[in-house]
Write an enzyme that holds these catalytic residues in place. Structure first.
Site, short mmCIF file in Angstrom:
data_model
loop_
_atom_site.label_atom_id
_atom_site.label_comp_id
_atom_site.label_asym_id
_atom_site.label_seq_id
_atom_site.Cartn_x
_atom_site.Cartn_y
_atom_site.Cartn_z
N GLU A 81 1.17 -3.14 17.06
CA GLU A 81 -0.10 -2.56 16.62
C GLU A 81 -0.39 -1.26 17.37
O GLU A 81 -0.83 -0.27 16.78
CB GLU A 81 -1.25 -3.55 16.82
CG GLU A 81 -1.13 -4.84 16.02
CD GLU A 81 -1.33 -4.66 14.52
OE1 GLU A 81 -1.54 -3.51 14.06
OE2 GLU A 81 -1.28 -5.67 13.80
N GLU A 112 -6.31 -0.24 13.77
CA GLU A 112 -5.20 -0.61 14.65
C GLU A 112 -5.74 -1.00 16.03
O GLU A 112 -5.19 -1.89 16.68
CB GLU A 112 -4.18 0.53 14.77
CG GLU A 112 -3.55 1.00 13.45
CD GLU A 112 -2.86 -0.08 12.63
OE1 GLU A 112 -2.78 -1.23 13.08
OE2 GLU A 112 -2.41 0.23 11.51
N HIS A 115 -6.79 -4.47 15.70
CA HIS A 115 -5.63 -5.36 15.71
C HIS A 115 -5.08 -5.55 17.12
O HIS A 115 -4.72 -6.65 17.52
CB HIS A 115 -4.53 -4.83 14.78
CG HIS A 115 -4.97 -4.71 13.35
ND1 HIS A 115 -4.21 -4.10 12.37
CD2 HIS A 115 -6.11 -5.11 12.73
CE1 HIS A 115 -4.87 -4.14 11.22
NE2 HIS A 115 -6.03 -4.75 11.42
N TYR A 121 -7.23 -10.83 22.65
CA TYR A 121 -8.10 -12.01 22.51
C TYR A 121 -7.29 -13.30 22.39
O TYR A 121 -7.62 -14.32 23.00
CB TYR A 121 -8.98 -11.78 21.27
CG TYR A 121 -10.02 -12.83 20.99
CD1 TYR A 121 -10.99 -13.16 21.92
CD2 TYR A 121 -10.05 -13.48 19.75
CE1 TYR A 121 -11.95 -14.12 21.64
CE2 TYR A 121 -11.01 -14.43 19.45
CZ TYR A 121 -11.96 -14.75 20.40
OH TYR A 121 -12.91 -15.69 20.11
N GLU A 185 4.78 -1.24 8.65
CA GLU A 185 3.61 -1.97 8.17
C GLU A 185 3.87 -2.74 6.88
O GLU A 185 3.13 -3.66 6.55
CB GLU A 185 2.45 -0.99 7.93
CG GLU A 185 2.11 -0.20 9.17
CD GLU A 185 0.76 0.47 9.07
OE1 GLU A 185 0.69 1.50 8.40
OE2 GLU A 185 -0.20 -0.05 9.65
N GLU A 219 -3.62 -4.34 6.50
CA GLU A 219 -2.29 -3.72 6.39
C GLU A 219 -1.95 -3.38 4.94
O GLU A 219 -1.22 -2.44 4.66
CB GLU A 219 -1.20 -4.61 6.98
CG GLU A 219 -1.31 -4.87 8.48
CD GLU A 219 -1.35 -3.61 9.35
OE1 GLU A 219 -0.93 -2.54 8.88
OE2 GLU A 219 -1.81 -3.72 10.51
N HIS A 222 -3.37 -0.06 4.46
CA HIS A 222 -2.58 0.95 5.19
C HIS A 222 -1.33 1.32 4.37
O HIS A 222 -0.99 2.49 4.22
CB HIS A 222 -2.12 0.43 6.56
CG HIS A 222 -3.26 0.05 7.47
ND1 HIS A 222 -3.08 -0.54 8.69
CD2 HIS A 222 -4.61 0.18 7.32
CE1 HIS A 222 -4.25 -0.75 9.26
NE2 HIS A 222 -5.20 -0.33 8.44
MN MN Z 1 -1.60 -0.92 10.17
FE FE Z 2 -2.28 -3.05 12.20
#
Ligand code: MN
Ligand code: FE
Length: 337
Positions: A81, A112, A115, A121, A185, A219, A222
Site C-alpha cells: 500500500e 492509500e 489502506h 491497525y 493494483e 482498488e 483505482h
Molecule cells: Mn490502490
Molecule cells: Fe490500496
C-alpha cells in the site's frame, strides 16, 4: 492561457494547460472516479476487531494453514500500500499535470494512506510483530518477487530527468502505468482478496475481512482510473500503440499472473476449506483477461470466473446495506465530517 479552449487540454505534455485551472473539465471520467472515491469513504478503526482477536489468540480455532495465509496477506499488503502511495505522489503526479486527473490522484493518495493505516491497525489489534510483518516483502521470496517486478517496470519514471517528450518515453510512461495500476493494483492484490474474503465467507477474521472488502472496492476504482488514464494517453498519442508495444504489455500481464500464482502456492500450499491454489489460478486468469480487454488488448486465457461472489462484492451497491450502515451514513451524514 486565459483563452484556453478545453478541447486543447491534453492528458500529457500540455503546455497550454494551467495546472490550477480545473474548470472546464475535459476528462469527465477523472471527476467520476473522484466522486466515487469520496462516496466510498471509510476508516479502518471503525471496524470492530474483537472477534478477530479472540480467534487469533485461540489455540485451535484456526489451522496452521489459515494462519500462514493470513500472515502472508498482511505481509504483502502492509508494504504494498505504501509502495503504491509513493509511486503516485513521487512519480505519477509529477508527470500528469492535467488538473482533473491530479484531483483524483490526490484522492487516491489519501485512500492509500487509509489502506496503510488498516495494516497498522491489524498488526496492533492482533499483537503481531511489526518486524516480522513489515520485512516479509524482503524475506519472503514470493512476495519480494512481486514487489521487485513492479519496481523494475516502474523505475524509468523515477529518474529525475525523465520527460514524456518522445514516443519512446511516452511508451515507457504507459509501461509504468501498467505496472502500477494494472499489475500491482489489478493483479497482485487479487489472490489476497480472494483468500481473505473466502475466509470471511466462513465467518473467520470478520474484521479484517470487512476491511478487505472496503479495500477491494477502493482498488476497483483505482484500477478503473488507471485504465482510463492509459486509454486516454494512447488515444491522444496513437503512434505509441504499436503491435510490438501491445505485445510487450500483454507479456508483462501474463508474467504477473504467474508471479501471483507462485505467491498463492506459497501462501496456501495445501488449500483450505473451499479454496485451492488451482482455483485461485483460474480466477487470476479470468481477471487478467478483463484487465487486458479494459486497455484495448485481446484476452488470452478465456477462463471462467470461479468466484462469482467476488464480483458481487465489487458491484455491491452501498444502499444494499452490505457494508453495514456505515457507508451510507458517510454519504448522507455531512455532519460526521
Ligand atoms: Mn490502490
Ligand atoms: Fe490500496
Amino acid at each position: 492561457m486565459n483563452s484556453l479552449n478545453y478541447h486543447q487540454k491534453r492528458i500529457l505534455n500540455c503546455s497550454v494547460t494551467d495546472p490550477n485551472k480545473i474548470l472546464p473539465i475535459k476528462y469527465k471520467w477523472a471527476r467520476e472516479h473522484y466522486k466515487k472515491g469520496v462516496a466510498n469513504n471509510w476508516v479502518p478503526d471503525e471496524v470492530a476487531m474483537q472477534q478477530d482477536i479472540e480467534l487469533w489468540k485461540s489455540k485451535d480455532k484456526l489451522s496452521d494453514d489459515e494462519r500462514r495465509m493470513i500472515l502472508y496477506n498482511l505481509g504483502f499488503f502492509s508494504t504494498a500500500e505504501s509502495l503504491t502511495a509513493n509511486n503516485i505522489v513521487l512519480s505519477i503526479y509529477h508527470h500528469i499535470t492535467n488538473p482533473e486527473s491530479r484531483q483524483y490522484l490526490l484522492r487516491q493518495a489519501y485512500e492509500e494512506a487509509v489502506h496503510t493505516e488498516t495494516f497498522i491497525y491489524c498488526c496492533d489489534s492482533l499483537g503481531l510483530d511489526p518486524d516480522e510483518i513489515y520485512t516479509m516483502y524482503q524475506n519472503i521470496p514470493s512476495i519480494k518477487k512481486k514487489d521487485d517486478f513492479v519496481i523494475e517496470i516502474t523505475k524509468s519514471i523515477f529518474d529525475p530527468n525523465f520527460k514524456t517528450d518522445t514516443k519512446e518515453n511516452i511508451q515507457k510512461f504507459v509501461y509504468d502505468l501498467v505496472g502500477f495500476y494494472v499489475i500491482m493494483e489489478g493483479i497482485f492484490f487479487y489472490a489476497g482478496f480472494a483468500m481473505m474474503l473466502s475466509l470471511l465467507r466462513q465467518n473467520k477474521m470478520v474484521g479484517i475481512g470487512e476491511q478487505f472488502q472496503y479495500i477491494l472496492r477502493d482498488e476497483t476504482v483505482h484500477l478503473a482510473f488507471g485504465s482510463d488514464l492509459i486509454n486516454t494517453i494512447v488515444e491522444e498519442n496513437p503512434e505509441i500503440w504499436t503491435k510490438e508495444f501491445q505485445e510487450d504489455i500483454s507479456k508483462l500481464i501474463k508474467q504477473a499472473v504467474e508471479l501471483e500464482y507462485e505467491y498463492t502456492l506459497d501462501a496456501l500450499p495445501r488449500g483450505i476449506l473451499g479454496l485451492r491454489p488451482d482455483i485461485i489460478y483460474e480466477y487470476l486468469k479470468y481477471i487478467a483477461d478483463r484487465r487486458l480487454e479494459r486497455i484495448g488488448l485481446s484476452k488470452f486465457y478465456s477462463s471462467s470466473n470461479p468466484f462469482p461472489w467476488m464480483s458481487e462484492i465489487i458491484d455491491m451497491k452501498k444502499e444494499k446495506n452490505f457494508f453495514e450502515t456505515r457507508v451510507t451514513e458517510y454519504q448522507t451524514g455531512g455532519l460526521r465530517w
